[in-house]
Design an enzyme around this catalytic site. Structure first.
Site, PDB file in Angstrom:
ATOM      1  N   SER A 216      62.230-106.118 -18.715  1.00 35.95           N
ATOM      2  CA  SER A 216      61.002-106.914 -18.809  1.00 35.95           C
ATOM      3  C   SER A 216      59.806-105.963 -18.832  1.00 35.95           C
ATOM      4  CB  SER A 216      60.915-107.934 -17.668  1.00 35.95           C
ATOM      5  OG  SER A 216      61.230-107.337 -16.436  1.00 35.95           O
ATOM      6  N   GLU A 220      53.858-107.179 -22.515  1.00 33.22           N
ATOM      7  CA  GLU A 220      54.443-106.700 -23.782  1.00 33.22           C
ATOM      8  C   GLU A 220      55.799-107.331 -24.084  1.00 33.22           C
ATOM      9  OE1 GLU A 220      54.297-102.380 -24.049  1.00 33.22           O
ATOM     10  OE2 GLU A 220      52.523-102.533 -22.782  1.00 33.22           O
ATOM     11  N   GLY A 221      56.206-108.293 -23.282  1.00 40.97           N
ATOM     12  CA  GLY A 221      57.433-109.032 -23.600  1.00 40.97           C
ATOM     13  C   GLY A 221      58.661-108.428 -22.969  1.00 40.97           C
ATOM     14  N   GLY A 248      59.937-112.471 -13.836  1.00 41.80           N
ATOM     15  CA  GLY A 248      61.215-111.778 -14.061  1.00 41.80           C
ATOM     16  C   GLY A 248      62.398-112.636 -13.634  1.00 41.80           C
ATOM     17  N   ASP A 249      62.190-113.473 -12.626  1.00 39.94           N
ATOM     18  CA  ASP A 249      63.286-114.331 -12.171  1.00 39.94           C
ATOM     19  C   ASP A 249      63.639-115.377 -13.236  1.00 39.94           C
ATOM     20  OD1 ASP A 249      63.027-112.893  -9.813  1.00 39.94           O
ATOM     21  OD2 ASP A 249      61.594-114.328  -8.992  1.00 39.94           O
TER      22      ASP A 249
HETATM   23  O1  LIG Z   1      61.119-107.432  -2.386  1.00 36.46           O
HETATM   24  P1  LIG Z   1      61.808-108.030  -3.573  1.00 36.46           P
HETATM   25  O2  LIG Z   1      63.089-108.681  -3.175  1.00 36.46           O
HETATM   26  O3  LIG Z   1      61.953-107.086  -4.711  1.00 36.46           O
HETATM   27  O4  LIG Z   1      60.825-109.139  -4.138  1.00 36.46           O
HETATM   28  C1  LIG Z   1      60.486-110.255  -3.366  1.00 36.46           C
HETATM   29  C2  LIG Z   1      59.608-111.175  -4.163  1.00 36.46           C
HETATM   30  O5  LIG Z   1      58.313-110.644  -4.337  1.00 36.46           O
HETATM   31  O6  LIG Z   1      60.117-111.420  -5.448  1.00 36.46           O
HETATM   32  C3  LIG Z   1      59.892-112.767  -5.825  1.00 36.46           C
HETATM   33  C4  LIG Z   1      59.272-112.788  -7.165  1.00 36.46           C
HETATM   34  O7  LIG Z   1      60.134-112.191  -8.091  1.00 36.46           O
HETATM   35  C5  LIG Z   1      59.118-113.402  -4.692  1.00 36.46           C
HETATM   36  O8  LIG Z   1      59.430-114.751  -4.527  1.00 36.46           O
HETATM   37  C6  LIG Z   1      59.671-112.578  -3.585  1.00 36.46           C
HETATM   38  O9  LIG Z   1      59.377-112.795  -2.349  1.00 36.46           O
END
Ligand SMILES: O=P(O)(O)OC[C@@]1(O)O[C@H](CO)[C@@H](O)[C@@H]1O
Length: 320
Positions: A216, A220-221, A248-249
């Site tokens: 990701s 920029e996609g 990203g999720d």
């Molecule tokens: O510390 P990590 O696990 O890398 O990221 C945690 C976090 O920032 O990632 C999510 C967004 O992607 C939030 O909901 C979350 O709490």
């Protein structure tokens, strides 16, 4: 069913402010407090898009109770592994004026060895019956690259496609143990591989054992790079302002759907090229919708037309 695994979940606190000024006092509307951590966001996106999902995470202390209560209220199917230490918190402050988000992520307390084992056991057992497993987020002390790699190996040996989205040494551990797909962002990929160019970085993870790498790239996609066949580049032709937490999720959720559908994302067959392009379009559109939503892990059906805006390019490496 798609299983998501969050070794280091969090209670996510989000505030929206007009303009963030360092050193100033800000009076703000009540913030949101929600069960978060990357795998829980992936699970929310999957549920919002009509997929059958189960979320496995850890939970401990008062913050763990809060996380559990929020998951129960939301109706998201989940299985929580109890921990003695309290679940961490994260803070996101969305600056409405510039459309940027500042984030504070606590490291998260260590898992005791029995807790780490219980987490791996729950993920491996439930994952055996899953169509795909997504393991997401930072790794807490006690569940490091070795534990992650061992879990990936067990799931892959059971014939389940595994997606890993983590940072630090866990990225290389997941690649070397044969994770089907990896989803680093540009910085995580460069830090893990030492290579500044995302295409080179993706290739080096594929050489270690992954089948497909989706990088990701923020505004920029993204890039979808399979072991064989032409890599695909996707982007929206305009920049969106909003809350990028969780974008990203949404990409990980899209990869999980492709793998659960049995798509070949890594060969040089025509069908695989189509599947990579389809994934690139969907992942870009879902991630754009996530940016436009106020909280991480949300998408809106109102943004469905974003998919038509996505520009897809096949990268011709011979011409590079
Ligand atoms: O510390 P990590 O696990 O890398 O990221 C945690 C976090 O920032 O990632 C999510 C967004 O992607 C939030 O909901 C979350 O709490």
């Amino acid at each position: 069913m798609i299983l998501t695994v969050t070794p280091n979940p969090a209670v996510d606190l989000t505030w929206h402010v007009d303009a963030l000024e360092p050193g100033a006092t800000h009076r703000v509307p009540t913030g949101a407090s929600r069960a978060g951590g990357k795998g829980l966001n992936v699970a929310r996106v999957l549920r919002a898009t009509g997929h059958d999902v189960l979320a496995v995470a850890t939970a401990g202390g008062a913050t763990g109770d809060e996380l559990r209560a929020d998951l129960e209220a939301s109706g998201l199917p989940h299985r929580l592994v109890p921990t003695r230490a309290a679940t961490r918190r994260t803070v996101a402050i969305v600056d409405e004026r510039v459309g940027e988000t500042s984030i504070l992520n606590e490291f998260g307390a260590a898992l005791a060895s029995g807790e780490a084992r219980a987490l791996a056991e729950a993920a491996a057992e439930l994952g055996r019956d899953a169509d795909a497993v997504a393991i997401s987020g930072s790794l807490p002390p006690g569940f490091g690259p070795d534990e992650l790699g061992a879990l990936v190996e067990r799931l892959v040996a059971a014939g389940v496609p595994v997606i890993v989205d983590t940072s630090g040494p866990g990225v290389l551990a997941a690649a070397s143990t044969g994770a089907t797909a990896l989803k680093p962002n540009r910085e995580e990929l460069a830090a893990a591989t030492g290579l500044a160019d995302p295409l080179d970085g993706a290739r080096s993870l594929l050489a270690r054992g992954a089948r497909v790498v989706v990088v990701s790239l923020g505004a920029e996609g993204l890039l979808v790079v399979g072991r064989d066949g032409a890599p695909v580049r996707a982007r929206l032709p305009r920049v969106l302002h909003g809350n990028a937490t969780g974008a990203g999720d949404a990409v990980v959720a899209a990869i999980a759907v492709s793998l659960a559908d049995g798509d070949d994302l890594w060969s040089d067959r025509g069908a695989a090229a189509d599947a990579r392009a389809r994934l690139a379009r969907r992942a870009t559109a879902w991630s754009a919708s996530a940016v436009l939503m106020p909280l991480a892990g949300e998408l809106s059906p109102d943004h469905a037309e974003l998919a038509d805006e996505v520009r897809i390019t096949m990268i011709d490496e011979d011409a590079e």
